[in-house]
Scaffold this active site. Structure first.
Site, PDB file in Angstrom:
ATOM      1  N   ARG A  24       0.826  -1.216   0.000  1.00 23.17           N
ATOM      2  CA  ARG A  24       0.000   0.000   0.000  1.00 23.17           C
ATOM      3  C   ARG A  24       0.856   1.260   0.000  1.00 23.17           C
ATOM      4  NH1 ARG A  24      -4.666  -0.052   4.406  1.00 23.17           N
ATOM      5  NH2 ARG A  24      -5.635   1.365   2.902  1.00 23.17           N
ATOM      6  N   PHE A 197      -7.961   1.042   7.635  1.00 18.16           N
ATOM      7  CA  PHE A 197      -8.884   0.001   7.177  1.00 18.16           C
ATOM      8  C   PHE A 197      -9.869   0.553   6.153  1.00 18.16           C
ATOM      9  CE2 PHE A 197      -7.584  -0.625  11.579  1.00 18.16           C
ATOM     10  CZ  PHE A 197      -6.826  -1.775  11.431  1.00 18.16           C
ATOM     11  N   LYS A 198      -9.422   1.493   5.356  1.00 16.13           N
ATOM     12  CA  LYS A 198     -10.271   2.093   4.324  1.00 16.13           C
ATOM     13  C   LYS A 198      -9.565   2.008   2.973  1.00 16.13           C
ATOM     14  CE  LYS A 198     -13.459   3.239   7.311  1.00 16.13           C
ATOM     15  NZ  LYS A 198     -12.926   2.557   8.483  1.00 16.13           N
ATOM     16  N   HIS A 199     -10.223   2.510   1.929  1.00 18.93           N
ATOM     17  CA  HIS A 199      -9.653   2.414   0.579  1.00 18.93           C
ATOM     18  C   HIS A 199      -8.249   3.020   0.509  1.00 18.93           C
ATOM     19  CE1 HIS A 199     -13.947   1.830  -0.262  1.00 18.93           C
ATOM     20  NE2 HIS A 199     -13.632   1.398  -1.471  1.00 18.93           N
TER      21      HIS A 199
END
Length: 415
Positions: A24, A197-199
């Site tokens: 990420r 914990f999101k996009h």
């Protein structure tokens, strides 16, 4: 019709390869962070990173004004404060959500009122919203659950009819579209989360869009996130007229956000493609109700949640969940353990220890059965992940596993 033997019964497992993964964060985030440190300040008012992050977000979303916050919870609290929600007001919202949706309501000493949900989109039912309107109603706090937009035309019509504000909780719904319009730009305020914990993630953080485009509205919203100090240009006004929290985003969060925003369109495109493919692959299966995104809308699937109709199967929801897991598809039976109003806080009517305030202003109580559709959703749902790093094979394996389990337990198997 012959059936494949389930893995849970000793048959071959459907998913035999690991799910696709990816990084990420990388050099782009590191470069922005280094630049933030080299500014010799990490305070949003003196640095450039939070300002750039918001400017880029505004461009992506086509809005004039937004405010950065410390979390999605904070962004909702800021929107409620800017909307003028205060002691004894009622705010109508969803019973299937995170407590972050509700904390700001209670911190403003307002009273959460829960509307029932559509059984297939899991979003707030406009008819139930309208039925909950009272003279105390100040706002409708719409939760776009799991990247799926709520019925905003109907909700906005109700809000305008009754002269109440609309705040959109888009924590799980980046770049989600309702009839071509981005969720978070339709109501009076849109609230986003950038927790891990999101996009996209800045560790923690949030954004509030100010959709009126009115400068005074923006100034009020901006100040509410910063102790009601008004920091603009070279001036700081510290004349305080009412209490407001300190929810200031740091330059470190803003720096990571700049890099993350560049990835957001691709992330949402992947999730949309994979979620829609799963729906197409499991539609028509006996006993399975897919996660419904209404025609003309665009879902970005923070997760995928289907429902199991036990009347059409020879197993329980829990047995289906275990069988699916044995096929190599991690999942959970349900989403949150119970609707929010069944939590002890609401059952005891205790927002503050040793007090029934603000619930005792109206005597509101929260009974089981208040939102029957929402309760039924949680009792019949199976939730599993959708991820931008999945491969096409991962998605096909999910579909094959669900089909295998559903056909095994079907009272009347699919053709």
């Amino acid at each position: 019709m012959s059936q494949e033997k389930l893995a849970i019964h000793g048959g071959p497992k459907t998913k035999t390869t690991p799910f696709g993964t990816g990084k990420r964060f990388g050099l782009d985030e590191a470069k922005e962070l280094l630049e933030a440190l080299e500014q010799n300040t990490l305070f949003y008012h003196f640095g450039k990173k939070v300002k750039t992050f918001l400017s880029n977000f505004n461009e992506l979303y086509g809005v004039k004004y937004s405010v950065a916050t410390t979390s999605g919870t904070a962004s909702i609290h800021v929107a409620l404060g800017a909307a003028g929600v205060t002691v004894g007001d009622e705010v109508i919202t969803s019973p299937i959500t995170d407590q972050g949706t509700l904390i700001g309501i209670l911190y403003q000493n307002a009273i959460p009122v829960f509307a029932d949900l559509d059984p297939n989109t899991y979003n707030m039912d406009p008819k139930s919203i309208e039925a909950r309107i009272t003279p105390r109603t100040k706002a409708i706090l719409v939760v776009h659950l799991a990247g799926n937009p709520a019925d905003m035309d109907a909700i906005m019509a109700i809000a305008r009819k009754h002269n109440v504000k609309v705040i959109e909780d888009c924590a799980q719904s980046y770049l989600t579209k309702y009839k071509g319009r981005l969720a978070g730009t339709i109501g009076d305020y849109g609230c986003f989360s950038t927790n891990d914990f999101k996009h996209i993630s800045t560790g923690d953080g949030g954004i509030v869009t100010v959709n009126s485009g009115d400068e005074q509205d923006f100034l009020t919203t901006h100040a509410f996130a910063d102790k009601n100090f008004k920091r603009f240009g070279d001036t700081v006004q510290k004349e305080l007229h009412y209490v407001a929290p300190n929810y200031r985003m740091t330059e470190l969060q803003g720096a990571v956000g700049i890099a993350q925003l560049k990835k957001l369109p691709w992330i949402c495109e992947q999730r949309n493609k994979f979620g829609d493919r799963i729906t197409a692959g499991i539609s028509g299966l006996p006993g399975i109700e897919p996660h419904k995104v209404e025609a003309g809308n665009y879902g970005t699937y923070w997760f995928y949640m289907m429902r199991v109709d036990e009347s059409k199967l020879t197993c329980t929801r829990e047995e289906f969940s275990k069988a699916l897991a044995a096929e190599g598809i991690p999942n959970s039976a349900g989403y949150i353990p119970q609707v929010m109003y069944m939590q002890p806080l609401f059952q005891k009517r205790q927002a503050y220890l040793g007090s029934h305030f603000p619930f005792d202003l109206t005597g509101i109580t929260y009974e089981e059965g208040l939102c029957p559709n929402a309760e039924a959703i949680l009792q019949t749902a199976i939730r599993f992940g959708v991820n931008e790093f999945y491969t096409e094979q991962d998605v096909e394996d999910i579909v094959r596993a669900i089909r295998k389990v559903a056909n095994h337990f079907a009272k009347v198997p699919a053709l």
